[in-house]
Design a protein around this motif. Structure first.
Motif, short mmCIF file in Angstrom:
data_model
loop_
_atom_site.label_atom_id
_atom_site.label_comp_id
_atom_site.label_asym_id
_atom_site.label_seq_id
_atom_site.Cartn_x
_atom_site.Cartn_y
_atom_site.Cartn_z
N MET A 1 25.95 -28.34 -27.32
CA MET A 1 26.71 -26.81 -27.32
C MET A 1 27.99 -26.25 -27.04
SD MET A 1 23.88 -25.59 -24.96
CE MET A 1 24.36 -26.47 -22.80
N GLY B 1 30.03 -20.03 -18.04
CA GLY B 1 28.95 -20.87 -18.27
C GLY B 1 29.76 -21.83 -18.89
N THR B 2 30.77 -23.03 -18.22
CA THR B 2 31.16 -24.11 -18.05
C THR B 2 30.60 -24.98 -18.68
OG1 THR B 2 32.05 -23.71 -15.71
CG2 THR B 2 33.05 -25.38 -16.99
N ALA C 1 25.70 -19.83 -9.53
CA ALA C 1 24.98 -18.54 -10.65
C ALA C 1 26.16 -17.45 -10.81
CB ALA C 1 23.89 -18.50 -10.78
N SER C 2 26.44 -16.55 -12.13
CA SER C 2 26.65 -15.31 -12.77
C SER C 2 26.63 -14.22 -11.35
CB SER C 2 27.36 -15.03 -13.94
OG SER C 2 25.41 -15.36 -14.25
N ASP D 1 29.79 -17.26 -22.79
CA ASP D 1 28.89 -18.52 -23.31
C ASP D 1 27.87 -19.34 -22.04
OD1 ASP D 1 30.10 -21.33 -24.53
OD2 ASP D 1 28.10 -20.35 -25.09
N HIS D 2 26.97 -18.63 -21.37
CA HIS D 2 25.88 -19.00 -20.71
C HIS D 2 24.34 -18.74 -20.89
CE1 HIS D 2 26.29 -14.91 -19.41
NE2 HIS D 2 26.02 -14.67 -18.25
N TRP D 3 23.85 -18.08 -20.34
CA TRP D 3 22.64 -17.83 -21.27
C TRP D 3 22.21 -16.83 -22.19
CZ3 TRP D 3 21.37 -22.71 -20.32
CH2 TRP D 3 20.90 -23.08 -19.58
N ARG E 1 21.73 -12.90 -20.47
CA ARG E 1 22.11 -12.66 -19.07
C ARG E 1 23.47 -12.53 -19.41
NH1 ARG E 1 19.81 -11.70 -15.00
NH2 ARG E 1 22.36 -12.10 -13.87
N ASP F 1 30.77 -15.51 -27.24
CA ASP F 1 29.88 -16.37 -28.21
C ASP F 1 27.83 -16.79 -28.31
OD1 ASP F 1 29.47 -20.89 -28.09
OD2 ASP F 1 30.14 -19.05 -30.03
N ASN F 2 27.75 -17.38 -29.54
CA ASN F 2 26.70 -17.02 -30.23
C ASN F 2 26.10 -15.66 -30.05
OD1 ASN F 2 26.57 -19.51 -27.32
ND2 ASN F 2 26.38 -20.52 -29.64
N PRO G 1 22.68 -18.66 -31.01
CA PRO G 1 20.89 -18.49 -30.81
C PRO G 1 20.80 -16.36 -30.63
CG PRO G 1 21.28 -19.95 -28.98
CD PRO G 1 22.74 -19.69 -29.67
N GLU H 1 28.94 -24.37 -34.05
CA GLU H 1 29.20 -25.40 -33.65
C GLU H 1 28.88 -26.76 -34.63
OE1 GLU H 1 28.30 -23.55 -30.99
OE2 GLU H 1 27.62 -24.77 -29.84
C1 LIG Z 1 22.68 -16.95 -15.62
N1 LIG Z 1 23.85 -17.21 -14.69
C2 LIG Z 1 24.34 -18.52 -15.33
N2 LIG Z 1 25.82 -18.88 -14.32
C3 LIG Z 1 26.39 -20.42 -14.64
N3 LIG Z 1 26.24 -20.54 -15.28
C4 LIG Z 1 24.95 -20.63 -16.01
C5 LIG Z 1 24.57 -19.62 -15.91
N4 LIG Z 1 23.65 -19.23 -17.35
C6 LIG Z 1 23.97 -20.50 -17.58
N5 LIG Z 1 24.37 -21.27 -16.87
C7 LIG Z 1 25.22 -23.12 -17.27
O1 LIG Z 1 25.87 -22.26 -18.64
C8 LIG Z 1 25.76 -23.54 -19.67
C9 LIG Z 1 24.53 -23.12 -20.36
C10 LIG Z 1 24.30 -22.61 -21.97
C11 LIG Z 1 24.09 -21.63 -22.23
N6 LIG Z 1 24.86 -21.92 -23.90
C12 LIG Z 1 23.50 -22.49 -25.17
O2 LIG Z 1 21.78 -22.26 -25.28
C13 LIG Z 1 23.21 -22.42 -26.89
C14 LIG Z 1 22.79 -23.12 -27.32
C15 LIG Z 1 23.46 -23.24 -28.57
C16 LIG Z 1 21.84 -23.51 -29.43
C17 LIG Z 1 22.12 -22.90 -31.05
C18 LIG Z 1 21.20 -23.53 -31.35
C19 LIG Z 1 20.38 -24.72 -31.93
F1 LIG Z 1 19.70 -24.52 -32.03
C20 LIG Z 1 20.17 -25.18 -29.88
C21 LIG Z 1 21.23 -24.11 -29.55
C22 LIG Z 1 24.38 -23.00 -29.18
C23 LIG Z 1 25.54 -22.63 -27.66
O3 LIG Z 1 26.89 -22.34 -28.29
C24 LIG Z 1 25.36 -22.04 -26.89
O4 LIG Z 1 25.92 -21.81 -26.09
C25 LIG Z 1 24.87 -24.23 -18.77
F2 LIG Z 1 24.25 -25.29 -19.85
C26 LIG Z 1 23.92 -24.11 -17.67
O5 LIG Z 1 23.96 -24.37 -16.74
#
Ligand SMILES: CNc1ncnc2c1ncn2[C@@H]1O[C@H](/C=C/CNC(=O)c2cc(-c3ccc(F)cc3)cc(O)c2O)[C@H](F)[C@H]1O
Ligand SMILES: [Mg+2]
Length: 214
Positions: free
Chosen positions: A40, A66-67, A118-119, A141-143, A146, A169-170, A174, A199
């Protein structure tokens, strides 16, 4: 023991990319995701839109939410002017371990500060902890559920100034329906949708660029 996808992605970078060459790191990850395993990252197609926005904004301060493995972190930082800084938040320690090594391979440690956490916890501490006044550019680009609460939190914490750019993003896949509704209907934002694809696929997705009007 079984490796993880981020670990295999890092191995592909270390095998195929040139140390100190950020574009070769981006290329190695895209090649891995196209030929071996989907992941992703914002990817090459949306990545070109990201590049054009970063180049146009020419930001001194960037926040990434979201790194993950650091693909967009490296892609953005490779375009920043000399003294610009990028702060990226990642709360999964396993992802952070990988991202730090991807960032190091690209040779961009001096421009990037990866903060583990966490953000929601860190956005209110940005000013006191990192001496940040406001962000010129935020890449979300995180959850996906959020994006909206964190945008409201950034507003409340005074981290956005007239002209700050949010790039999300997204927004289609999703999907981030509540965020889209907010930035497209709030009088405090001017929003623009950049149609693209998820992507490494033919599925529709896109980036939403929103200017904070103050
Ligand atoms: C909530 N606060 C947070 N603070 C710090 N880091 C965080 C926080 N929340 C998450 N993280 C961190 O940010 C990242 C999370 C990214 C999530 N991205 C996606 O879900 C995402 C999903 C799809 C996707 C599309 C279709 C499909 F069939 C399946 C997947 C495509 C995309 O481009 C995405 O970006 C990391 F994993 C998490 O630890
Ligand atoms: Mg994404």
């Amino acid at each position: 023991t079984q490796s993880t996808r981020p670990q295999r992605m890092l191995a592909a970078v270390q095998k195929n990319a040139t140390r100190g060459d950020p574009r070769s790191v981006v290329k190695a990850i895209d090649q891995f995701c196209r030929q071996k395993e989907w992941a992703m990252n914002v990817g090459d197609e949306k990545g070109c839109i990201l590049d054009s926005v970063v180049s146009e904004v020419n930001p001194a301060t960037v926040l990434e939410l979201g790194t993950y493995c650091g693909y967009s972190t490296v892609r953005i930082a490779s375009l920043l002017p000399p003294h610009a800084k990028l702060i990226t938040l990642e709360f999964n320690p396993d992802n952070a371990v990988i991202a730090r090594q991807v960032i190091a391979w690209a040779g961009l440690e001096d421009k990037i500060q990866l903060v583990e956490g966490a953000s929601g916890d860190w956005i209110p501490k940005m000013k006191e902890e990192f001496g940040v006044k406001t962000f010129d550019l935020v890449f979300l680009d995180h959850w996906k559920d959020r994006y909206l609460p964190d945008t409201k939190l950034m507003e409340e914490c005074g981290l956005l100034r007239k002209g700050s750019i949010l790039l999300a993003d997204n927004v289609i896949c999703p999907g981030t329906p509540d965020y889209l509704e907010y930035v497209r209907n709030s009088p405090r934002y001017k929003s623009q949708y950049f149609k693209s694809h998820l992507e490494y696929t033919k599925v529709e997705d896109g980036l939403e660029k929103s200017v904070f009007l103050g």
